[in-house]
Design an enzyme around this catalytic site. Sequence first.
Site, short mmCIF file in Angstrom:
data_model
loop_
_atom_site.label_atom_id
_atom_site.label_comp_id
_atom_site.label_asym_id
_atom_site.label_seq_id
_atom_site.Cartn_x
_atom_site.Cartn_y
_atom_site.Cartn_z
N CYS A 15 5.40 -1.89 -9.20
CA CYS A 15 4.11 -1.58 -8.57
C CYS A 15 3.03 -1.84 -9.61
CB CYS A 15 4.07 -0.16 -8.03
SG CYS A 15 4.11 1.17 -9.25
N ARG A 21 4.60 4.64 -7.09
CA ARG A 21 5.54 4.09 -6.10
C ARG A 21 6.85 3.62 -6.70
NH1 ARG A 21 1.57 -0.23 -3.65
NH2 ARG A 21 1.06 -0.32 -5.87
N ASP A 120 -0.66 2.29 -1.84
CA ASP A 120 -0.78 2.98 -3.12
C ASP A 120 -1.51 4.32 -2.90
OD1 ASP A 120 -1.11 3.79 -5.74
OD2 ASP A 120 -1.94 1.87 -6.42
#
Length: 145
Positions: A15, A21, A120
């Site tokens: 990420c 994440r 996100d």
Amino acid sequence: MTRPHAAPRRILVVCLGNYCRSPLAERVLGDLGGSAVEVSSAGLIGSWDRAHPEMTAAAAALGYDLTRHHPARVTRAMIDRADLVLAMDRSVLARLRDIAGPDTTTTLRLYLDHDRDVPDPMGRPAGEFAACARLIEAGARIHLG
């Protein structure tokens, strides 16, 4: 006569910062995949020393422990070592393709199917982290079949 065990499939999850994440995806894939997978995670940027506290809490609520996570920045060597690199969103995937170069033999794709991004949650309310965590957990099964 014993049959030799197949080497675990090497998965790298990436990420933006390896802060929200990808740390959770690493843990979920590793926990659910067991000895069949070797999972690591990294980010494109960032200099944090642990996973985001809200994601750590959201992960714990689902039964995953992120307290020992140490963020890393992705390298070409990490990509080359992996059998599969999973990007959390399209912008990360585009950057990974640049890093890997046109001669890579590693499979690079999005974490979710149907060309969907994992949103996100950075800078968002705690509920967004929880929703993101559930989405990551549900998406893991795509890669463990």
